[in-house]
Design an enzyme around this catalytic site. Structure first.
Site, PDB file in Angstrom:
ATOM      1  CG  LEU A   1      -2.013  -1.078   1.192  1.00  0.00           C
ATOM      2  CD1 LEU A   1      -2.644  -1.242   2.558  1.00  0.00           C
ATOM      3  CD2 LEU A   1      -3.068  -0.706   0.167  1.00  0.00           C
ATOM      4  N   GLY A   2       2.031   1.117   0.664  1.00  0.00           N
ATOM      5  CA  GLY A   2       2.926   2.269   0.718  1.00  0.00           C
ATOM      6  C   GLY A   2       4.076   1.996   1.671  1.00  0.00           C
TER       7      GLY A   2
ATOM      8  CE  LYS B   1       8.860   9.005  10.696  1.00  0.00           C
ATOM      9  NZ  LYS B   1       8.640  10.105  11.642  1.00  0.00           N
TER      10      LYS B   1
ATOM     11  NE  ARG C   1       9.328  -2.042   0.769  1.00  0.00           N
ATOM     12  CZ  ARG C   1       9.137  -1.434  -0.384  1.00  0.00           C
ATOM     13  NH1 ARG C   1       7.896  -1.230  -0.813  1.00  0.00           N
ATOM     14  NH2 ARG C   1      10.158  -1.028  -1.121  1.00  0.00           N
TER      15      ARG C   1
ATOM     16  CE  LYS D   1       2.078   0.790  10.945  1.00  0.00           C
ATOM     17  NZ  LYS D   1       2.181   2.128  11.572  1.00  0.00           N
TER      18      LYS D   1
ATOM     19  CG  ASP E   1       2.619  13.018  15.483  1.00  0.00           C
ATOM     20  OD1 ASP E   1       3.289  12.092  15.008  1.00  0.00           O
ATOM     21  OD2 ASP E   1       2.671  14.186  15.057  1.00  0.00           O
TER      22      ASP E   1
ATOM     23  CE  LYS F   1       2.736  14.191  11.709  1.00  0.00           C
ATOM     24  NZ  LYS F   1       4.144  14.557  11.899  1.00  0.00           N
TER      25      LYS F   1
ATOM     26  CG  ASN G   1       0.261  10.838  12.186  1.00  0.00           C
ATOM     27  OD1 ASN G   1       0.988  10.292  11.355  1.00  0.00           O
ATOM     28  ND2 ASN G   1       0.743  11.525  13.200  1.00  0.00           N
TER      29      ASN G   1
ATOM     30  CG  ASP H   1       1.437   7.006  12.879  1.00  0.00           C
ATOM     31  OD1 ASP H   1       1.856   6.893  11.722  1.00  0.00           O
ATOM     32  OD2 ASP H   1       2.101   6.710  13.891  1.00  0.00           O
TER      33      ASP H   1
ATOM     34  CB  THR I   1       5.291  19.304   9.938  1.00  0.00           C
ATOM     35  OG1 THR I   1       4.750  20.609  10.022  1.00  0.00           O
ATOM     36  CG2 THR I   1       4.322  18.317  10.579  1.00  0.00           C
TER      37      THR I   1
HETATM   38  C1  LIG Z   1       2.910   6.075   1.574  1.00  0.00           C
HETATM   39  O1  LIG Z   1       1.627   5.649   1.204  1.00  0.00           O
HETATM   40  C2  LIG Z   1       0.938   4.838   2.026  1.00  0.00           C
HETATM   41  C3  LIG Z   1       1.498   4.366   3.187  1.00  0.00           C
HETATM   42  C4  LIG Z   1       0.726   3.532   3.974  1.00  0.00           C
HETATM   43  C5  LIG Z   1      -0.560   3.176   3.617  1.00  0.00           C
HETATM   44  C6  LIG Z   1      -1.106   3.651   2.425  1.00  0.00           C
HETATM   45  C7  LIG Z   1      -2.500   3.255   2.089  1.00  0.00           C
HETATM   46  N1  LIG Z   1      -3.165   2.700   3.104  1.00  0.00           N
HETATM   47  C8  LIG Z   1      -4.440   2.285   2.937  1.00  0.00           C
HETATM   48  N2  LIG Z   1      -5.097   1.725   3.992  1.00  0.00           N
HETATM   49  C9  LIG Z   1      -4.568   1.355   5.198  1.00  0.00           C
HETATM   50  C10 LIG Z   1      -3.270   1.487   5.694  1.00  0.00           C
HETATM   51  C11 LIG Z   1      -3.306   0.942   6.964  1.00  0.00           C
HETATM   52  C12 LIG Z   1      -2.185   0.822   7.940  1.00  0.00           C
HETATM   53  N3  LIG Z   1      -4.554   0.540   7.199  1.00  0.00           N
HETATM   54  N4  LIG Z   1      -5.310   0.795   6.120  1.00  0.00           N
HETATM   55  C13 LIG Z   1      -5.119   2.415   1.750  1.00  0.00           C
HETATM   56  C14 LIG Z   1      -4.459   2.985   0.667  1.00  0.00           C
HETATM   57  C15 LIG Z   1      -5.140   3.141  -0.557  1.00  0.00           C
HETATM   58  C16 LIG Z   1      -4.501   3.712  -1.620  1.00  0.00           C
HETATM   59  C17 LIG Z   1      -3.173   4.134  -1.489  1.00  0.00           C
HETATM   60  C18 LIG Z   1      -2.496   3.998  -0.303  1.00  0.00           C
HETATM   61  C19 LIG Z   1      -3.120   3.429   0.810  1.00  0.00           C
HETATM   62  C20 LIG Z   1      -0.340   4.490   1.659  1.00  0.00           C
END
Ligand SMILES: COc1cccc(-c2nc(Nc3cc(C)[nH]n3)cc3ccccc23)c1
Length: 280
Positions: free
Chosen positions: A14-15, A18, A21, A37, A132, A134, A137, A150, A168
């Site tokens: 998903l992303g 720091k 992933r 995570k 925190d 913002k 988060n 977060d 920030t």
């Molecule tokens: C850096 O981009 C990041 C980083 C972490 C999560 C996402 C992201 N997360 C979620 N959902 C989540 C994440 C967690 C911990 N629970 N549900 C959905 C998304 C959908 C499209 C793009 C990105 C997404 C992006």
């Protein structure tokens, strides 16, 4: 319950951020969708006591149950990594929506602030101070509801200006940027200040004290901000009642939830959930 990696089918990443992933995942026996995570112990050990902080954050978040707080269902680790099993929020990161839309219409900002106030009331009743708050988060669920996602560390890639080295300053309350008595750092009123900053940024599209780090520091210490004249007078009133230097004088969360700006935009009842705009 004991969890291990073999219990999950790992989906798309998903992303990243720091400390590691985030992957979409499905628990094999139930088909339950979640977000996994992955934190690398090696990276955590580098930070000063970051691993202990991760344990504390896991302890806090796994005991929380609220619709506007991202659930931590469990965790496990192998020799190199720590895995957090988190609730999956289908619409991703709130700050990406905010950047894409520029700023939110008042009815949407009011619904988000009402949900944040409800989540913060729940946290403060459990003596948890978030410290925190913002957009970075906060995640968005499939029904457009927001979830504080977060508790102490970020998952977002440092791809936006604000993820500078020190993070920030924009959201820090005056008592946290002034040196001197640290006991105010453990007063839940710090979250009220950040809620005010969040509300301003939702409505205006940038933080109220955004400037060079030196100037941001100065402007926070003086609560020196200007609210554009096109912001409604009810919204201006609420922002001014949260961005107050004296922590004790900030509007309590109960009064945020009953503020005219919130009442005007937040229609009670289940039908509102499926409505883009509230009833007139
Ligand atoms: C850096 O981009 C990041 C980083 C972490 C999560 C996402 C992201 N997360 C979620 N959902 C989540 C994440 C967690 C911990 N629970 N549900 C959905 C998304 C959908 C499209 C793009 C990105 C997404 C992006």
């Amino acid at each position: 319950k004991q969890f291990h990696l073999g219990m999950f089918e790992i989906g798309r990443p998903l992303g990243k951020g720091k400390f590691g992933r985030v992957y979409l995942a499905r628990e094999r026996s139930t088909g339950f969708i979640c977000a996994l995570k992955v934190l690398y112990k090696s990276e955590l050990q580098q930070g000063s006591g970051v691993e202990k902080q991760v344990r504390r954050e896991i302890e806090i978040q796994s005991n929380l149950r609220h619709p506007n707080i991202l659930k931590l269902y469990g965790h496990f680790h192998d020799s190199k990594r720590i895995f957090l099993i988190l609730e999956f929020a289908g619409k991703g990161e709130l700050y990406k929506h905010l950047r894409r839309e520029g700023r939110f219409p008042e009815w949407k900002a009011a619904q988000y602030i009402a949900q944040m106030a409800a989540a913060l009331r729940y946290l403060h009743r459990k003596h948890v101070i978030h410290r925190d708050i913002k957009p970075e988060n906060i995640l968005v669920g499939i029904h457009g509801e927001i979830k504080i996602s977060d508790f102490g560390w970020s998952v977002h890639a440092p791809n936006n200006r604000r993820n500078t080295l020190c993070g920030t300053l924009d959201y820090l309350p005056p008592e946290m940027i002034k040196s001197g008595s640290k006991d105010n750092w453990y007063n839940e009123k710090v979250d009220l200040w950040s809620l005010g900053v969040l509300m301003y940024e939702f409505l205006v599209g940038e933080a109220p004290f955004e400037d060079t780090p030196i100037m941001t520091h100065k402007r926070i210490a003086r609560a020196d901000m200007t609210i554009p004249e096109w912001v409604s007078k009810e919204a201006k009133d609420l922002i001014k009642k949260l961005l107050v230097l004296d922590p004790e004088k900030r509007l309590p969360l109960e009064e945020v939830q009953s503020h005219p700006w919130i009442i005007k935009h937040c229609v009670k009842g289940e039908r509102a959930a499926n409505r883009e705009k509230p009833l007139k």
